[in-house]
Design an enzyme around this catalytic site. Structure first.
Site, PDB file in Angstrom:
ATOM      1  N   HIS A 110      -4.198  13.882   1.260  1.00 62.32           N
ATOM      2  CA  HIS A 110      -4.421  12.975   2.397  1.00 62.32           C
ATOM      3  C   HIS A 110      -3.203  12.998   3.325  1.00 62.32           C
ATOM      4  O   HIS A 110      -3.340  13.154   4.537  1.00 62.32           O
ATOM      5  CB  HIS A 110      -4.668  11.555   1.878  1.00 62.32           C
ATOM      6  CG  HIS A 110      -4.719  10.499   2.956  1.00 62.32           C
ATOM      7  ND1 HIS A 110      -5.793  10.370   3.815  1.00 62.32           N
ATOM      8  CD2 HIS A 110      -3.822   9.538   3.316  1.00 62.32           C
ATOM      9  CE1 HIS A 110      -5.554   9.362   4.655  1.00 62.32           C
ATOM     10  NE2 HIS A 110      -4.374   8.844   4.373  1.00 62.32           N
ATOM     11  N   ASP A 134       0.847  -1.194   0.000  1.00 62.13           N
ATOM     12  CA  ASP A 134       0.000   0.000   0.000  1.00 62.13           C
ATOM     13  C   ASP A 134       0.885   1.246   0.000  1.00 62.13           C
ATOM     14  O   ASP A 134       1.746   1.392   0.859  1.00 62.13           O
ATOM     15  CB  ASP A 134      -0.925   0.001   1.220  1.00 62.13           C
ATOM     16  CG  ASP A 134      -2.115   0.948   1.034  1.00 62.13           C
ATOM     17  OD1 ASP A 134      -2.513   1.195  -0.121  1.00 62.13           O
ATOM     18  OD2 ASP A 134      -2.636   1.442   2.051  1.00 62.13           O
TER      19      ASP A 134
HETATM   20 MN    MN Z   1      -4.230   2.810   2.725  1.00 62.40          MN
END
Ligand code: MN
Length: 424
Positions: free
Chosen positions: A130, A123
């Protein structure tokens, strides 16, 4: 980068009537790949979505097995040939109709699985808004860490708990250390969150010790699906230092059933530029093609449906809208080049999560952590209900689409799952 050809022609129509509907996610120009089965105990088959139907590729005589990962390893030329064969066979007036028609099954009559065997999962953290918003919660004066604009940040996740869309999961338990507490305790998560992400699926492998250069990086990508990286924020805040997320992330992730191929996405490419004044990437993360068309225009949405909404027949509220090209600080070619620069091998079915793809403004937060400023400011929903984090019975539905003037709109389908109560 793949090129635009006859399969992208916006005037193409199919003898499958539902593929010609203006609002379908799956017109003839899309042709995404997934795995489906007709009954619980039957084998998974490779299918391509067209309108509200699935084309069984083996039954249509287009592939000789049901191994999606093997199909994903195809080189660029045979892959392109397969796309052309499917497109031509489904076209209005095709002589292949008599062979393809018996290989169609309604999407409403099949179960969709995870689109391939996910071999491994990483990931990333490419959503700069973000990263900034989350950093601000912890470091108001210095939200972005100094490495962010130089190195694509990521962590190794777990493939074992990646679920197909529609597969509901239980609220996790874990060690919690609430603010002010002196001892951690094992409890059900109280700050359950979602993350609006894309999942980039690798097709062509690279051998260990052989990095993939930027110029070849996209040849190793099969396509993109929607991805929800469910996150337990209270478990995360206690466990994450110094090695990063662990049990706060690996209890469940949800992937949409259809992989939209890089060929289908070719008309939606866009120049990739860094804001003036930002550091330029190191040469191994830079190429002319990446600058010219490294970004992809994908509109993204996250919807929340509470149990009360479901009972009232309400589809839910759209709680976030964003666009991949506008918010990603690193392209997929850069992720592939970086992931392999040390000699790490990627294989068919490797999944690279993009990281949460939030926009900069209100209504663009791809997680509740950001939308509620760490749980301090509840969201008020259209029916008057409020949420800081997810409650039992809440469903999150991710959607994605590409649309541009003069082109046929293509969609990603949906990525949906519901939170079930904790059970010990
Ligand atoms: Mn994530």
């Amino acid at each position: 980068m793949t090129t635009i050809d006859a399969t992208h022609d916006p005037t193409l129509e199919s003898w499958v009537a539902s593929a010609n509907a203006a609002d379908t996610d799956f017109p003839l120009q899309n042709l995404p790949f997934g795995r489906f089965r007709r009954a619980d105990d039957s084998d998974w088959c490779i299918g391509v979505a067209v309108g509200d139907q699935v084309l069984d590729l083996r039954q249509a005589g287009l592939v000789d097995g049901a191994d999606m990962n093997r199909l994903m390893r195809l080189a660029a030329e045979p892959r392109k040939a397969l796309r052309h064969a499917i497109s031509e066979g489904l076209r209005e007036g095709s002589a292949m109709r008599s062979r393809f028609e018996p290989a169609l099954v309604a999407q409403s009559e099949v179960e969709m699985g995870v689109p391939c065997d996910v071999r491994d999962y990483t990931d990333f953290y490419v959503g700069i808004h973000h990263a900034t918003a989350v950093g601000k919660l912890f470091r108001p004066d210095n939200p972005l860490l100094p490495n962010y604009k130089h190195v694509p940040i990521g962590y190794h996740g777990r493939a074992s708990t990646i679920n197909a869309s529609g597969h509901d999961f239980r609220r996790p338990a874990g060690q919690l250390m609430p603010p002010g507490a002196t001892q951690p305790e094992l409890k059900a998560c109280e700050r359950l969150d979602y993350e609006l992400e894309l999942g980039i699926f690798i097709g062509r492998p690279n051998p260990q010790g052989v990095p993939i250069p930027m110029e070849q990086a996209e040849e190793h990508v099969f396509g993109i699906a929607l991805f929800n990286d469910w996150s337990a924020r209270d478990i995360q805040s206690w466990e994450y230092q110094p090695l990063g997320p662990f049990l706060s992330k690996n209890f469940a992730s949800t992937v949409s059933p259809w992989i939209v191929t890089t060929e289908a996405l070719a008309p939606f490419r866009r120049a990739f530029e860094r804001p003036a004044g930002d550091p330029q990437p190191l040469p191994y993360l830079d190429s002319e093609a990446n600058r010219a068309q490294g970004a992809i225009d994908i509109g993204l949405e996250a919807w929340l449906q509470t149990p009360a909404m479901r009972a009232a027949g309400h589809a839910g509220d759209c709680i976030a809208r964003s666009n991949y090209a506008q918010v990603a600080y690193w392209t997929m070619a850069q992720l592939v080049a970086h992931h392999t620069v040390n000699g790490c091998s990627l294989g068919a079915g490797d999944l690279l999560g993009s990281g949460t793809l939030s926009g900069p403004g209100p209504g663009q937060c791809g997680s509740l952590l950001e939308a509620t400023q760490g749980g301090k400011q509840a969201l008020t929903l259209s029916n008057g209900e409020q949420r800081t984090f997810l409650q039992d019975g809440d469903a999150i539905i991710l959607k994605g689409y590409c649309s541009r003037d003069g082109l046929r709109r293509i969609g990603f389908g949906e990525c949906r799952a519901t939170v079930l109560p904790y059970s010990s």
